[in-house]
Design a protein around this motif. Structure first.
Motif, PDB file in Angstrom:
ATOM      1  N   ILE A 133      14.449   0.892  11.590  1.00 53.70           N
ATOM      2  CA  ILE A 133      15.153   0.241  10.485  1.00 53.70           C
ATOM      3  C   ILE A 133      14.570  -1.143  10.212  1.00 53.70           C
ATOM      4  CG2 ILE A 133      17.389  -0.643   9.725  1.00 53.70           C
ATOM      5  CD1 ILE A 133      17.293   2.354   9.774  1.00 53.70           C
ATOM      6  N   HIS A 134      14.322  -1.415   8.945  1.00 53.32           N
ATOM      7  CA  HIS A 134      13.780  -2.706   8.483  1.00 53.32           C
ATOM      8  C   HIS A 134      12.402  -3.012   9.067  1.00 53.32           C
ATOM      9  CE1 HIS A 134      17.483  -3.511   6.469  1.00 53.32           C
ATOM     10  NE2 HIS A 134      18.186  -3.656   7.566  1.00 53.32           N
ATOM     11  N   GLU A 135      11.681  -1.977   9.462  1.00 54.22           N
ATOM     12  CA  GLU A 135      10.359  -2.205  10.037  1.00 54.22           C
ATOM     13  C   GLU A 135       9.268  -2.294   8.981  1.00 54.22           C
ATOM     14  OE1 GLU A 135       8.814  -2.616  13.167  1.00 54.22           O
ATOM     15  OE2 GLU A 135      10.843  -3.318  13.563  1.00 54.22           O
ATOM     16  N   TYR A 136       9.561  -1.880   7.741  1.00 49.73           N
ATOM     17  CA  TYR A 136       8.495  -1.929   6.732  1.00 49.73           C
ATOM     18  C   TYR A 136       7.951  -3.335   6.586  1.00 49.73           C
ATOM     19  CZ  TYR A 136       6.123  -2.083   2.278  1.00 49.73           C
ATOM     20  OH  TYR A 136       5.183  -2.299   1.294  1.00 49.73           O
ATOM     21  N   GLU A 137       8.852  -4.321   6.547  1.00 45.42           N
ATOM     22  CA  GLU A 137       8.412  -5.707   6.365  1.00 45.42           C
ATOM     23  C   GLU A 137       7.474  -6.145   7.489  1.00 45.42           C
ATOM     24  OE1 GLU A 137      10.327 -10.177   5.647  1.00 45.42           O
ATOM     25  OE2 GLU A 137      11.621  -8.474   6.140  1.00 45.42           O
ATOM     26  N   LYS A 138       7.784  -5.740   8.717  1.00 50.44           N
ATOM     27  CA  LYS A 138       6.942  -6.126   9.847  1.00 50.44           C
ATOM     28  C   LYS A 138       5.630  -5.359   9.857  1.00 50.44           C
ATOM     29  CE  LYS A 138      10.977  -7.167  12.720  1.00 50.44           C
ATOM     30  NZ  LYS A 138      11.724  -6.804  13.954  1.00 50.44           N
ATOM     31  N   GLN A 139       5.678  -4.103   9.416  1.00 53.43           N
ATOM     32  CA  GLN A 139       4.483  -3.263   9.440  1.00 53.43           C
ATOM     33  C   GLN A 139       3.565  -3.523   8.249  1.00 53.43           C
ATOM     34  OE1 GLN A 139       3.578  -1.170  11.881  1.00 53.43           O
ATOM     35  NE2 GLN A 139       5.439  -1.629  13.061  1.00 53.43           N
ATOM     36  N   HIS A 140       4.114  -4.145   7.220  1.00 56.10           N
ATOM     37  CA  HIS A 140       3.362  -4.278   5.966  1.00 56.10           C
ATOM     38  C   HIS A 140       1.996  -4.943   6.146  1.00 56.10           C
ATOM     39  CE1 HIS A 140       2.528  -5.022   1.699  1.00 56.10           C
ATOM     40  NE2 HIS A 140       2.174  -6.219   2.095  1.00 56.10           N
ATOM     41  N   PRO A 141       1.885  -6.111   6.810  1.00 52.49           N
ATOM     42  CA  PRO A 141       0.555  -6.735   6.939  1.00 52.49           C
ATOM     43  C   PRO A 141      -0.474  -5.811   7.579  1.00 52.49           C
ATOM     44  CG  PRO A 141       2.275  -8.276   7.585  1.00 52.49           C
ATOM     45  CD  PRO A 141       2.940  -6.941   7.437  1.00 52.49           C
ATOM     46  N   ARG A 142      -0.055  -5.104   8.633  1.00 50.51           N
ATOM     47  CA  ARG A 142      -0.983  -4.179   9.294  1.00 50.51           C
ATOM     48  C   ARG A 142      -1.357  -3.024   8.374  1.00 50.51           C
ATOM     49  NH1 ARG A 142      -0.705   0.605  11.428  1.00 50.51           N
ATOM     50  NH2 ARG A 142       1.567   0.731  11.191  1.00 50.51           N
ATOM     51  N   LEU A 143      -0.360  -2.464   7.683  1.00 54.20           N
ATOM     52  CA  LEU A 143      -0.631  -1.359   6.767  1.00 54.20           C
ATOM     53  C   LEU A 143      -1.571  -1.786   5.649  1.00 54.20           C
ATOM     54  CD1 LEU A 143       2.999   0.107   6.478  1.00 54.20           C
ATOM     55  CD2 LEU A 143       1.049   1.192   7.622  1.00 54.20           C
ATOM     56  N   GLU A 144      -1.355  -2.978   5.124  1.00 53.73           N
ATOM     57  CA  GLU A 144      -2.211  -3.457   4.036  1.00 53.73           C
ATOM     58  C   GLU A 144      -3.637  -3.669   4.517  1.00 53.73           C
ATOM     59  OE1 GLU A 144      -2.019  -6.732   0.421  1.00 53.73           O
ATOM     60  OE2 GLU A 144      -0.919  -7.130   2.279  1.00 53.73           O
ATOM     61  N   GLN A 145      -3.772  -4.213   5.726  1.00 56.02           N
ATOM     62  CA  GLN A 145      -5.114  -4.434   6.278  1.00 56.02           C
ATOM     63  C   GLN A 145      -5.809  -3.109   6.586  1.00 56.02           C
ATOM     64  OE1 GLN A 145      -5.153  -6.813   9.824  1.00 56.02           O
ATOM     65  NE2 GLN A 145      -7.368  -7.104   9.792  1.00 56.02           N
ATOM     66  N   THR A 146      -5.035  -2.122   7.027  1.00 57.35           N
ATOM     67  CA  THR A 146      -5.613  -0.835   7.435  1.00 57.35           C
ATOM     68  C   THR A 146      -5.959   0.042   6.238  1.00 57.35           C
ATOM     69  OG1 THR A 146      -4.335  -0.878   9.487  1.00 57.35           O
ATOM     70  CG2 THR A 146      -5.252   1.252   8.802  1.00 57.35           C
ATOM     71  N   TYR A 147      -5.043   0.127   5.266  1.00 58.05           N
ATOM     72  CA  TYR A 147      -5.205   1.099   4.179  1.00 58.05           C
ATOM     73  C   TYR A 147      -5.575   0.471   2.829  1.00 58.05           C
ATOM     74  CZ  TYR A 147      -2.847   4.109   7.546  1.00 58.05           C
ATOM     75  OH  TYR A 147      -2.514   4.817   8.669  1.00 58.05           O
ATOM     76  N   GLY A 148      -5.502  -0.841   2.732  1.00 60.77           N
ATOM     77  CA  GLY A 148      -5.871  -1.479   1.475  1.00 60.77           C
ATOM     78  C   GLY A 148      -4.860  -1.211   0.374  1.00 60.77           C
ATOM     79  N   HIS A 149      -5.348  -1.058  -0.866  1.00 61.98           N
ATOM     80  CA  HIS A 149      -4.476  -0.895  -2.028  1.00 61.98           C
ATOM     81  C   HIS A 149      -4.860   0.349  -2.821  1.00 61.98           C
ATOM     82  CE1 HIS A 149      -4.707  -5.446  -1.486  1.00 61.98           C
ATOM     83  NE2 HIS A 149      -3.508  -5.090  -1.065  1.00 61.98           N
ATOM     84  N   LEU A 150      -3.857   0.929  -3.448  1.00 63.26           N
ATOM     85  CA  LEU A 150      -4.106   2.091  -4.299  1.00 63.26           C
ATOM     86  C   LEU A 150      -4.681   1.672  -5.639  1.00 63.26           C
ATOM     87  CD1 LEU A 150      -3.782   5.170  -4.733  1.00 63.26           C
ATOM     88  CD2 LEU A 150      -1.499   4.690  -5.644  1.00 63.26           C
ATOM     89  N   VAL A 151      -4.177   0.563  -6.181  1.00 60.59           N
ATOM     90  CA  VAL A 151      -4.671   0.030  -7.457  1.00 60.59           C
ATOM     91  C   VAL A 151      -5.128  -1.404  -7.217  1.00 60.59           C
ATOM     92  CG1 VAL A 151      -3.141   1.499  -8.812  1.00 60.59           C
ATOM     93  CG2 VAL A 151      -2.387  -0.797  -8.177  1.00 60.59           C
ATOM     94  N   PRO A 152      -5.989  -1.944  -8.082  1.00 57.79           N
ATOM     95  CA  PRO A 152      -6.464  -3.320  -7.900  1.00 57.79           C
ATOM     96  C   PRO A 152      -5.300  -4.296  -7.783  1.00 57.79           C
ATOM     97  CG  PRO A 152      -7.748  -2.215  -9.595  1.00 57.79           C
ATOM     98  CD  PRO A 152      -6.626  -1.279  -9.248  1.00 57.79           C
ATOM     99  N   GLN A 153      -5.348  -5.145  -6.776  1.00 55.31           N
ATOM    100  CA  GLN A 153      -4.260  -6.082  -6.492  1.00 55.31           C
ATOM    101  C   GLN A 153      -4.672  -7.504  -6.873  1.00 55.31           C
ATOM    102  OE1 GLN A 153      -1.105  -5.581  -5.329  1.00 55.31           O
ATOM    103  NE2 GLN A 153      -0.840  -7.763  -5.663  1.00 55.31           N
ATOM    104  N   PRO A 154      -4.007  -8.098  -7.874  1.00 57.59           N
ATOM    105  CA  PRO A 154      -4.330  -9.484  -8.245  1.00 57.59           C
ATOM    106  C   PRO A 154      -4.167 -10.425  -7.057  1.00 57.59           C
ATOM    107  CG  PRO A 154      -2.907  -8.473  -9.895  1.00 57.59           C
ATOM    108  CD  PRO A 154      -2.965  -7.521  -8.740  1.00 57.59           C
ATOM    109  N   GLY A 155      -5.161 -11.252  -6.837  1.00 58.06           N
ATOM    110  CA  GLY A 155      -5.109 -12.185  -5.720  1.00 58.06           C
ATOM    111  C   GLY A 155      -5.511 -11.589  -4.395  1.00 58.06           C
ATOM    112  N   GLY A 156      -5.682 -10.252  -4.359  1.00 59.48           N
ATOM    113  CA  GLY A 156      -6.153  -9.614  -3.142  1.00 59.48           C
ATOM    114  C   GLY A 156      -5.090  -9.261  -2.132  1.00 59.48           C
ATOM    115  N   LYS A 157      -3.901  -9.891  -2.221  1.00 63.98           N
ATOM    116  CA  LYS A 157      -2.836  -9.605  -1.268  1.00 63.98           C
ATOM    117  C   LYS A 157      -1.512  -9.441  -2.001  1.00 63.98           C
ATOM    118  CE  LYS A 157      -4.145 -11.287   3.291  1.00 63.98           C
ATOM    119  NZ  LYS A 157      -3.735 -10.052   3.945  1.00 63.98           N
ATOM    120  N   ILE A 158      -0.657  -8.587  -1.454  1.00 64.07           N
ATOM    121  CA  ILE A 158       0.665  -8.350  -2.037  1.00 64.07           C
ATOM    122  C   ILE A 158       1.583  -9.511  -1.670  1.00 64.07           C
ATOM    123  CG2 ILE A 158       2.671  -6.831  -2.049  1.00 64.07           C
ATOM    124  CD1 ILE A 158       0.782  -4.528  -1.339  1.00 64.07           C
TER     125      ILE A 158
END
Length: 204
Positions: A133-158
């Protein structure tokens, strides 16, 4: 953040408007406080700029009245307002000249699209029970670094990844398929209960 602020305002507005409408026998001071609370909540909701919460208020608040005419007229106005807001997304000359060329995935806020994508990636990692529960926020940086983005992300980071901005995808990432099925079962039970004796409850 502004999203949590908006949703808190939405909850407060629902409670205050319900009490104001249905508490006709309550003390005048209580009703005035409820009216003040509803006003503050609506102002906070509008100034948050959160489209989902504002749209939910436009469509959902009319059902507090429970009267057929008021419900459907006010809900219809809310739907029209939401439609007008969505239409504003396509007002540029290029878009209006040829809607067939619109990339609807990229027309949506790229932050949201990429958050949904990363939530699904998190679900794929732990499909049965999720990350917690509520782990998405904690996992997000790792997920973003591992899988990148589906569409071009302005600024490079969410920016603003406190949650996945989608209840179903958040549930999949946090609780896996078992938790999501339990959530959907609870939601179905709630809808079924709300539909019982619908003329009395909703004026339909």
């Amino acid at each position: 953040d502004c999203v949590r602020h908006a949703h808190s305002c939405l909850y407060l507005a629902v409670v205050c408007v319900w009490g104001w409408v249905h508490g006709k026998d309550w003390p005048r001071l209580t009703r005035r406080l409820l009216q003040l609370g509803a006003l503050v909540a609506v102002v906070g909701l509008l100034t948050s700029g959160t489209r989902g919460a504002i749209g939910a208020a436009l469509f959902g608040l009319p059902f507090v009245w429970g009267h057929r005419f008021r419900v459907w007229i006010l809900a219809g106005i809310g739907v029209l307002a939401m439609g007008a807001f969505i239409a504003l997304q396509f007002t540029s000359a290029r878009t209006m000249n040829d809607l067939s060329k619109v990339d609807f995935v990229r027309t949506v806020n790229p932050d949201r699209v990429n958050m949904w994508y990363l939530a699904l990636k998190g679900f794929q990692e732990r499909p049965l029970l999720g990350h917690g529960i509520h782990e998405y926020e904690k996992q997000h940086p790792r997920l973003e670094q591992t899988y990148g983005h589906l569409v071009p992300q302005p600024g490079g980071k969410i920016v603003g990844s406190a949650h996945a901005h989608n209840v179903l995808m958040q549930a999949l990432c946090d609780t896996g398929i078992l938790g999501t099925l339990a959530f959907l079962a609870w939601l179905g039970w709630w809808i079924r209960d709300a539909c019982q004796d619908a003329p009395t409850r909703w004026g339909i």
